[in-house]
Design a protein around this motif. Sequence first.
Motif, mmCIF file in Angstrom:
data_model
loop_
_atom_site.group_PDB
_atom_site.id
_atom_site.type_symbol
_atom_site.label_atom_id
_atom_site.label_comp_id
_atom_site.label_asym_id
_atom_site.label_seq_id
_atom_site.Cartn_x
_atom_site.Cartn_y
_atom_site.Cartn_z
ATOM 1 N N MET A 129 -42.704 43.817 -31.517
ATOM 2 C CA MET A 129 -41.663 42.947 -31.740
ATOM 3 C C MET A 129 -41.296 42.047 -30.698
ATOM 4 S SD MET A 129 -39.102 45.381 -34.213
ATOM 5 C CE MET A 129 -37.679 44.510 -33.726
ATOM 6 N N LEU A 130 -41.359 42.652 -29.372
ATOM 7 C CA LEU A 130 -41.032 42.056 -28.235
ATOM 8 C C LEU A 130 -42.349 40.979 -28.007
ATOM 9 C CD1 LEU A 130 -40.097 45.020 -25.790
ATOM 10 C CD2 LEU A 130 -38.625 43.132 -26.761
ATOM 11 N N GLU A 133 -41.611 38.253 -30.562
ATOM 12 C CA GLU A 133 -40.490 37.429 -30.193
ATOM 13 C C GLU A 133 -40.687 36.366 -29.111
ATOM 14 O OE1 GLU A 133 -36.839 35.833 -30.652
ATOM 15 O OE2 GLU A 133 -37.424 37.257 -31.917
ATOM 16 N N LYS A 136 -42.737 33.448 -30.226
ATOM 17 C CA LYS A 136 -41.755 32.489 -31.023
ATOM 18 C C LYS A 136 -40.882 31.775 -30.115
ATOM 19 C CE LYS A 136 -38.018 32.915 -34.229
ATOM 20 N NZ LYS A 136 -36.673 33.061 -33.634
ATOM 21 N N THR A 137 -40.264 32.475 -28.939
ATOM 22 C CA THR A 137 -39.325 31.577 -28.041
ATOM 23 C C THR A 137 -40.522 30.532 -27.441
ATOM 24 O OG1 THR A 137 -38.177 33.578 -27.646
ATOM 25 C CG2 THR A 137 -38.204 32.064 -25.972
#
Length: 145
Positions: A129-130, A133, A136-137
Amino acid sequence: MSSCDESFFRLIALTGQAMRSYADQRLKSFDLTVEQLQLLKELEVDTGRPQSVLCEVSSKSPANITRILDRLAKKNRIVRRQNPEDRRSSLVYLTEKGEKLRAEVISLFDGLRSELVRGISDESQQMTMLVLEAIKTNIEKESNK
């Protein structure tokens, strides 16, 4: 880009496609699409949501939202009512039929999610997930340049 990077992004794409295909297959028996389910999850029977808000939360264009809502209304899963605060817009509500379907499908998908991550430690899930994310950022930063 190294072959490792390429394989990494290819695996992300293939996993996304597999998840989408699996979801579509499971939803077919409910006469639902993934997009329709996303909207049903955003709605409640007693509280209407403006169509413009549904566009924002789903990242879909007004035309796409209208098309999806038209199909849901035709199946008696949602209703549109004029917004008393803004007569130019409508509020979208789940029908009782839509609420029942939403609850059933969400329950099914909660179980499916557990199956899909079976054997993957919480630590590995958190790390994944990190990483996702962060990607995505980075995409959002590059898109805003």
